[in-house]
Design a protein around this motif. Structure first.
Motif, PDB file in Angstrom:
ATOM      1  N   TRP A  82      11.444  92.458  -0.396  1.00  0.00           N
ATOM      2  CA  TRP A  82      12.228  93.052  -1.367  1.00  0.00           C
ATOM      3  C   TRP A  82      11.600  94.310  -2.112  1.00  0.00           C
ATOM      4  CZ3 TRP A  82      13.030  94.650  -6.436  1.00  0.00           C
ATOM      5  CH2 TRP A  82      14.247  95.148  -6.622  1.00  0.00           C
ATOM      6  N   VAL A  83      10.445  94.064  -2.284  1.00  0.00           N
ATOM      7  CA  VAL A  83       9.821  95.251  -3.118  1.00  0.00           C
ATOM      8  C   VAL A  83       9.525  96.470  -2.293  1.00  0.00           C
ATOM      9  CG1 VAL A  83       7.405  95.644  -4.359  1.00  0.00           C
ATOM     10  CG2 VAL A  83       8.691  93.818  -4.866  1.00  0.00           C
ATOM     11  N   VAL A  84       9.063  96.013  -1.003  1.00  0.00           N
ATOM     12  CA  VAL A  84       8.892  97.132  -0.225  1.00  0.00           C
ATOM     13  C   VAL A  84      10.063  97.782   0.057  1.00  0.00           C
ATOM     14  CG1 VAL A  84       8.334  97.782   2.393  1.00  0.00           C
ATOM     15  CG2 VAL A  84       6.928  96.011   1.145  1.00  0.00           C
ATOM     16  N   ASP A  85      11.291  97.344   0.288  1.00  0.00           N
ATOM     17  CA  ASP A  85      12.546  98.165   0.681  1.00  0.00           C
ATOM     18  C   ASP A  85      12.989  99.012  -0.710  1.00  0.00           C
ATOM     19  OD1 ASP A  85      12.584  96.896   3.214  1.00  0.00           O
ATOM     20  OD2 ASP A  85      14.096  95.345   2.563  1.00  0.00           O
ATOM     21  N   TYR A  86      12.703  98.425  -1.850  1.00  0.00           N
ATOM     22  CA  TYR A  86      13.233  98.837  -3.005  1.00  0.00           C
ATOM     23  C   TYR A  86      12.320 100.090  -3.537  1.00  0.00           C
ATOM     24  CZ  TYR A  86      15.357  98.906  -7.834  1.00  0.00           C
ATOM     25  OH  TYR A  86      16.001  99.347  -8.808  1.00  0.00           O
ATOM     26  N   THR A  87      11.060  99.902  -3.163  1.00  0.00           N
ATOM     27  CA  THR A  87      10.215 101.080  -3.615  1.00  0.00           C
ATOM     28  C   THR A  87      10.398 102.167  -2.362  1.00  0.00           C
ATOM     29  OG1 THR A  87       8.418 100.120  -1.986  1.00  0.00           O
ATOM     30  CG2 THR A  87       8.333  99.836  -4.529  1.00  0.00           C
ATOM     31  N   ASN A  88      10.920 102.179  -1.215  1.00  0.00           N
ATOM     32  CA  ASN A  88      11.185 103.049  -0.076  1.00  0.00           C
ATOM     33  C   ASN A  88      12.362 103.696  -0.596  1.00  0.00           C
ATOM     34  OD1 ASN A  88       9.037 102.530   1.159  1.00  0.00           O
ATOM     35  ND2 ASN A  88       9.854 101.107   2.685  1.00  0.00           N
ATOM     36  N   GLU A  89      13.297 102.787  -1.269  1.00  0.00           N
ATOM     37  CA  GLU A  89      14.739 103.336  -1.425  1.00  0.00           C
ATOM     38  C   GLU A  89      14.354 104.382  -2.699  1.00  0.00           C
ATOM     39  OE1 GLU A  89      19.030 101.751  -3.398  1.00  0.00           O
ATOM     40  OE2 GLU A  89      17.612 100.382  -2.387  1.00  0.00           O
ATOM     41  N   LYS A  90      13.851 103.968  -3.852  1.00  0.00           N
ATOM     42  CA  LYS A  90      13.753 104.460  -5.175  1.00  0.00           C
ATOM     43  C   LYS A  90      12.607 105.557  -5.235  1.00  0.00           C
ATOM     44  CE  LYS A  90      17.227 102.055  -6.807  1.00  0.00           C
ATOM     45  NZ  LYS A  90      18.367 102.738  -7.156  1.00  0.00           N
ATOM     46  N   ASP A  91      11.723 105.496  -4.316  1.00  0.00           N
ATOM     47  CA  ASP A  91      10.682 106.481  -4.220  1.00  0.00           C
ATOM     48  C   ASP A  91       9.704 106.545  -5.525  1.00  0.00           C
ATOM     49  OD1 ASP A  91       9.125 108.553  -3.089  1.00  0.00           O
ATOM     50  OD2 ASP A  91      10.182 110.235  -4.006  1.00  0.00           O
ATOM     51  N   PHE A  92       9.155 105.268  -5.819  1.00  0.00           N
ATOM     52  CA  PHE A  92       8.436 105.091  -7.162  1.00  0.00           C
ATOM     53  C   PHE A  92       7.030 105.751  -6.724  1.00  0.00           C
ATOM     54  CE2 PHE A  92      11.354 101.534  -7.451  1.00  0.00           C
ATOM     55  CZ  PHE A  92      11.810 101.845  -8.776  1.00  0.00           C
ATOM     56  N   ASP A  93       6.205 106.146  -7.917  1.00  0.00           N
ATOM     57  CA  ASP A  93       5.124 106.601  -7.874  1.00  0.00           C
ATOM     58  C   ASP A  93       4.028 105.767  -7.878  1.00  0.00           C
ATOM     59  OD1 ASP A  93       5.674 109.713  -7.834  1.00  0.00           O
ATOM     60  OD2 ASP A  93       6.966 108.969  -9.484  1.00  0.00           O
ATOM     61  N   LEU A  94       4.458 104.300  -8.734  1.00  0.00           N
ATOM     62  CA  LEU A  94       3.332 103.419  -9.058  1.00  0.00           C
ATOM     63  C   LEU A  94       4.075 102.055  -9.090  1.00  0.00           C
ATOM     64  CD1 LEU A  94       0.356 102.762  -9.910  1.00  0.00           C
ATOM     65  CD2 LEU A  94       1.008 103.290 -12.287  1.00  0.00           C
ATOM     66  N   VAL A  95       3.238 100.959  -8.747  1.00  0.00           N
ATOM     67  CA  VAL A  95       3.728  99.420  -9.071  1.00  0.00           C
ATOM     68  C   VAL A  95       2.868  98.932  -9.864  1.00  0.00           C
ATOM     69  CG1 VAL A  95       4.224  97.367  -7.986  1.00  0.00           C
ATOM     70  CG2 VAL A  95       5.053  99.357  -6.764  1.00  0.00           C
ATOM     71  N   VAL A  96       3.364  98.474 -10.989  1.00  0.00           N
ATOM     72  CA  VAL A  96       2.493  97.650 -11.857  1.00  0.00           C
ATOM     73  C   VAL A  96       2.887  95.822 -12.024  1.00  0.00           C
ATOM     74  CG1 VAL A  96       1.885  97.132 -14.354  1.00  0.00           C
ATOM     75  CG2 VAL A  96       2.175  99.393 -13.269  1.00  0.00           C
ATOM     76  N   LYS A  97       1.789  95.204 -11.645  1.00  0.00           N
ATOM     77  CA  LYS A  97       2.096  93.834 -11.587  1.00  0.00           C
ATOM     78  C   LYS A  97       0.595  93.083 -12.062  1.00  0.00           C
ATOM     79  CE  LYS A  97       2.779  90.144  -8.375  1.00  0.00           C
ATOM     80  NZ  LYS A  97       1.857  89.064  -8.843  1.00  0.00           N
ATOM     81  N   ALA A  98       0.902  92.173 -12.903  1.00  0.00           N
ATOM     82  CA  ALA A  98      -0.343  91.049 -13.402  1.00  0.00           C
ATOM     83  C   ALA A  98      -0.911  90.679 -12.457  1.00  0.00           C
ATOM     84  CB  ALA A  98       0.507  90.169 -14.480  1.00  0.00           C
ATOM     85  N   GLY A  99      -2.090  90.380 -12.375  1.00  0.00           N
ATOM     86  CA  GLY A  99      -2.634  89.758 -11.339  1.00  0.00           C
ATOM     87  C   GLY A  99      -2.783  88.037 -11.311  1.00  0.00           C
TER      88      GLY A  99
END
Length: 287
Positions: free
Chosen positions: A89-106
């Protein structure tokens, strides 16, 4: 620096860690923020609409609290997503929206036969990923970028370039102290058999390593950079250097190995992150 950020948050992270790190990055930049929280189900499960509504309200309240002073408020949106495959889902969404950065808690739950979401995202995304820790940033924070000036192949050279570009941009936008580290390769066999003293090896090759780093820096216009040359396994040497410097952020590249190769050989960036207690910005290879 990024113009749009995807923030992946969940109820298990402490004190809205990922939201606060995104806020600290976005604040000086007027960045658009897209926040998502997942309800993970199996392919045969049915999701509860009440649960989705409840989580949506909780998330919206958290976003409002954390980004209370962010302007413009209309640049922030949040959503709760029900899915059986978070990574795709994240891969498809980032490709669709063209984000510059993903932030996630480790999260630190990895075992040999279980790849947590952190690792899977690093291996799958072409977007840089900031794995956020609970550690806060000082007013003048320290960043450490790990590069390999001896790289001969195009993939590693392009990673060096991307790492230095992000380091330069970070230094331009934030009041920070910039450090570069080069971990000299040492044979595992020689190291494990105590045939070579890695600290002595680093001292002997320090000037040579610093010259390589200086040459690689030409043209990047990064002022007041401090250079460090270490030796041995990067997953030990880089975290040790970060700890010595009290770095708040470590920037490094990732080759994004997948499948059996990823499980058995792994990725240097993933091994380094496992030993870090600081934020990590992972730049993915495009190859």
């Amino acid at each position: 620096m990024p113009k749009s950020i995807l923030v992946i948050t969940d109820l298990n992270e402490t004190n809205n860690c990922s939201l606060k790190k995104a806020r600290d990055i976005a604040g000086p930049l007027g960045t658009e923020i897209d926040v998502v929280r997942f309800i993970k189900i199996t392919a045969t499960e049915q999701h509860d609409e009440v649960s989705v509504d409840k989580q949506s309200k909780i998330l919206a309240d958290s976003v409002t609290e954390v980004f209370a002073n962010h302007q413009p408020q209309g640049s922030i949106k949040s959503q709760v997503v029900v899915t059986d495959d978070i990574v795709n889902w994240v891969v498809d969404y980032t490709n669709e929206k063209d984000f510059d950065l993903v932030v996630k808690a480790g999260h630190r739950s990895e075992t040999l036969f279980h790849t947590p979401c952190d690792w899977a995202l690093i291996r799958s995304l072409q977007v840089p990923v900031l794995i956020a820790s609970q550690q806060g940033w000082r007013k003048k924070h320290v960043i450490l970028a790990a590069i390999d000036p001896a790289a001969k192949d195009d993939v590693h050279r392009e990673l060096n370039h991307a790492i230095l570009e992000w380091t330069k941009k970070w230094g331009q936008k934030f009041d920070c102290s910039i450090h570069l580290v080069y971990s000299l390769p040492v044979s595992n066999i020689l190291r494990e058999l105590d045939i070579i003293d890695v600290q002595e090896y680093a001292r002997e090759h320090r000037i040579e390593g610093e010259e390589q780093l200086t040459e690689l820096l030409n043209g990047y216009d990064i002022p007041d950079v401090k250079l460090h040359v270490t030796a041995g396994a990067p997953e030990r040497a880089i975290p040790h250097c970060a700890n010595e410097l009290k770095a708040e952020l470590v920037i490094m590249g990732s080759l994004g190995r997948r499948g059996l190769q990823g499980m058995l050989i792994g990725n240097v960036a993933e091994k380094v992150i496992h030993h870090l207690r600081t934020d990590s910005l992972i730049i993915a290879s495009n190859k």
